[in-house]
Design an enzyme around this catalytic site. Sequence first.
Site, PDB file in Angstrom:
ATOM      1  N   ASP A   1      -0.832 -10.330  13.253  1.00 46.68           N
ATOM      2  CA  ASP A   1      -1.214 -10.241  11.841  1.00 46.68           C
ATOM      3  C   ASP A   1      -0.311 -11.087  10.944  1.00 46.68           C
ATOM      4  O   ASP A   1       0.240 -10.609   9.953  1.00 46.68           O
ATOM      5  CB  ASP A   1      -1.181  -8.773  11.390  1.00 46.68           C
ATOM      6  CG  ASP A   1      -2.107  -8.520  10.211  1.00 46.68           C
ATOM      7  OD1 ASP A   1      -2.890  -9.425   9.880  1.00 46.68           O
ATOM      8  OD2 ASP A   1      -2.028  -7.439   9.616  1.00 46.68           O
TER       9      ASP A   1
ATOM     10  N   LYS B   1      11.118   0.264   9.379  1.00 52.13           N
ATOM     11  CA  LYS B   1       9.676   0.459   9.577  1.00 52.13           C
ATOM     12  C   LYS B   1       9.461   1.749  10.349  1.00 52.13           C
ATOM     13  O   LYS B   1       9.955   1.913  11.463  1.00 52.13           O
ATOM     14  CB  LYS B   1       9.062  -0.718  10.340  1.00 52.13           C
ATOM     15  CG  LYS B   1       7.558  -0.562  10.561  1.00 52.13           C
ATOM     16  CD  LYS B   1       6.935  -1.818  11.160  1.00 52.13           C
ATOM     17  CE  LYS B   1       5.433  -1.658  11.329  1.00 52.13           C
ATOM     18  NZ  LYS B   1       4.794  -2.894  11.837  1.00 52.13           N
TER      19      LYS B   1
ATOM     20  N   LYS C   1       0.332   5.035   1.613  1.00 51.25           N
ATOM     21  CA  LYS C   1      -0.998   5.049   2.218  1.00 51.25           C
ATOM     22  C   LYS C   1      -1.070   4.177   3.470  1.00 51.25           C
ATOM     23  O   LYS C   1      -2.021   4.260   4.234  1.00 51.25           O
ATOM     24  CB  LYS C   1      -2.041   4.583   1.203  1.00 51.25           C
ATOM     25  CG  LYS C   1      -2.176   5.506  -0.006  1.00 51.25           C
ATOM     26  CD  LYS C   1      -3.213   4.980  -0.987  1.00 51.25           C
ATOM     27  CE  LYS C   1      -3.325   5.896  -2.201  1.00 51.25           C
ATOM     28  NZ  LYS C   1      -4.308   5.374  -3.191  1.00 51.25           N
ATOM     29  N   ALA C   2      -0.071   3.320   3.659  1.00 53.08           N
ATOM     30  CA  ALA C   2      -0.081   2.430   4.818  1.00 53.08           C
ATOM     31  C   ALA C   2       0.125   3.242   6.097  1.00 53.08           C
ATOM     32  O   ALA C   2       0.844   4.242   6.098  1.00 53.08           O
ATOM     33  CB  ALA C   2       1.013   1.381   4.683  1.00 53.08           C
TER      34      ALA C   2
ATOM     35  N   HIS D   1       0.811  -1.228   0.000  1.00 48.32           N
ATOM     36  CA  HIS D   1       0.000   0.000   0.000  1.00 48.32           C
ATOM     37  C   HIS D   1       0.838   1.269   0.000  1.00 48.32           C
ATOM     38  O   HIS D   1       0.280   2.368   0.076  1.00 48.32           O
ATOM     39  CB  HIS D   1      -0.970   0.049   1.194  1.00 48.32           C
ATOM     40  CG  HIS D   1      -1.868  -1.141   1.289  1.00 48.32           C
ATOM     41  ND1 HIS D   1      -2.594  -1.616   0.208  1.00 48.32           N
ATOM     42  CD2 HIS D   1      -2.155  -1.973   2.323  1.00 48.32           C
ATOM     43  CE1 HIS D   1      -3.286  -2.672   0.582  1.00 48.32           C
ATOM     44  NE2 HIS D   1      -3.035  -2.924   1.851  1.00 48.32           N
ATOM     45  N   GLY D   2       2.181   1.154  -0.108  1.00 47.42           N
ATOM     46  CA  GLY D   2       3.031   2.329  -0.256  1.00 47.42           C
ATOM     47  C   GLY D   2       2.841   3.354   0.843  1.00 47.42           C
ATOM     48  O   GLY D   2       2.741   3.030   2.023  1.00 47.42           O
TER      49      GLY D   2
END
Length: 490
Positions: A178, A84, A65-66, A62-63
Amino acid sequence: MGARCSKFSFCLFPSHFKSASVLESPDIENGGKVWPTFKEFKLEQLKSATGGFSSDNIVSEHGEKAPNVVYRGRLDDGRLIAVKRFNRLAWADHRQFLDEAKAVGSLRSDRLANLIGCCFEGEERLLVAEFMPHETLAKHLFHWENNPMKWAMRLRVALCLAQALEYCSNKGRALYHDLNAYRVLFDKDGNPRLSCFGLMKNSRDGKSYSTNLAFTPPEYLRTGRVTPESVVFSFGTVLLDLMSGKHIPPSHALDLIRGKNCAMLMDSALEGHFSNEDGTELVRLATRCLQYEARERPNVKSLVTSLVTLQKESDVASYVLMGIPHETEAEEESPLSLTPFGDACLRVDLTAIQEILSKIGYKDDEGIANELSFQMWTNQMQESLNSKKQGDLAFRSKDFTTAVDCYTQFIDGGTMVSPTVHARRCLSYLMNDNAQEALTDALQAQVVSPDWPTALYLQAACLFKLGMEADAQQALKDGTTLEAKKSNKR
């Protein structure tokens, strides 16, 4: 953690570290392998490593937008890293963040993309991990281009993932947040590794699952808590991915299994490549993992035991099964189409590099040096310009010691920024047999001007001097790619 680039950084180690070299610790469980010790990075280091957190270096799904973005970067010792970057609302208490990061950073395994450091400055919270160059399991299963992943490799992925979870559980980190096909990465040898990022929540009180609720363990939907059994459920969803080559909701998969339609569950690309017995056993394992009642699911130790017996072609290297180029094969690739400057850097022909840098002058500084100079014409600025002029005279006359001194005065003055000055000081350092300092300048030139191929070519020359040939070749390749992009825009 995927796209290629050459972003290095400057390791400005805090005073409590013994030296600027990487501290390492042996791991008896992994054959005595030496691992880098967890460390705290400065924000400026990670900015440099990622090209100022350039969008070109984003490798996460999601680039931009994440909510939490992962970048590819490179440290000044040549190591690739994954960084991160949490959103600014995450981990308000930096002490809790540091404690959690240190706990995860104490883990070291060949089955993990290990956490090697973190950073907390102001509102910034970042994790630093080993970089895995060969994409995610999701990419190889759902978006393959040439050939589907082989059955033997899928079984290997399942085993390695189970072993990673077992290792973490044995070390007191049984919870993984996740777990999905995007969390499984492939190292330079094509071996599967579990991302360490999932061992930490996205925030102290944040969600543990960001994927579609159809893939979320049922007890998490009820309680909002992750348990070891929840992780096993998620492992079952990854088994479904491996079998089907698609991201199938567990409820739909279980309906197919109960209806004895297992054939519809299996990837059609695998037809004829596995026995009915092996397929049935993998379906059985997935079904057990996906049981609604958490207590009815197997533990990771029993999963490892079951998956060991299913392994095929164990003597074949992962990169062969994956069909990806290996380091020895990469050396046999067709030669790059290099510019004269790139070729000079390939040959580490310092005389030719100096001649070309002298010839092109400062034309590549257009739009950079003046744009970043906010001060009026002051005595300080005039002194900086005089230092640069003296450096240029020394550079042209091949007095490289004087050139280093003058360019250093200009850079330390801080009134203007010039990638060309860093490039010239880089070459001057190389002429004085100081390759490490030269590499630092080549890196800084790229930070100042990220789209400048010259910086990448100079990095290659420095890396060749430092004996890091594979990294040097990659820097040349990246420089050539950038050169081609610039040519296409003209």
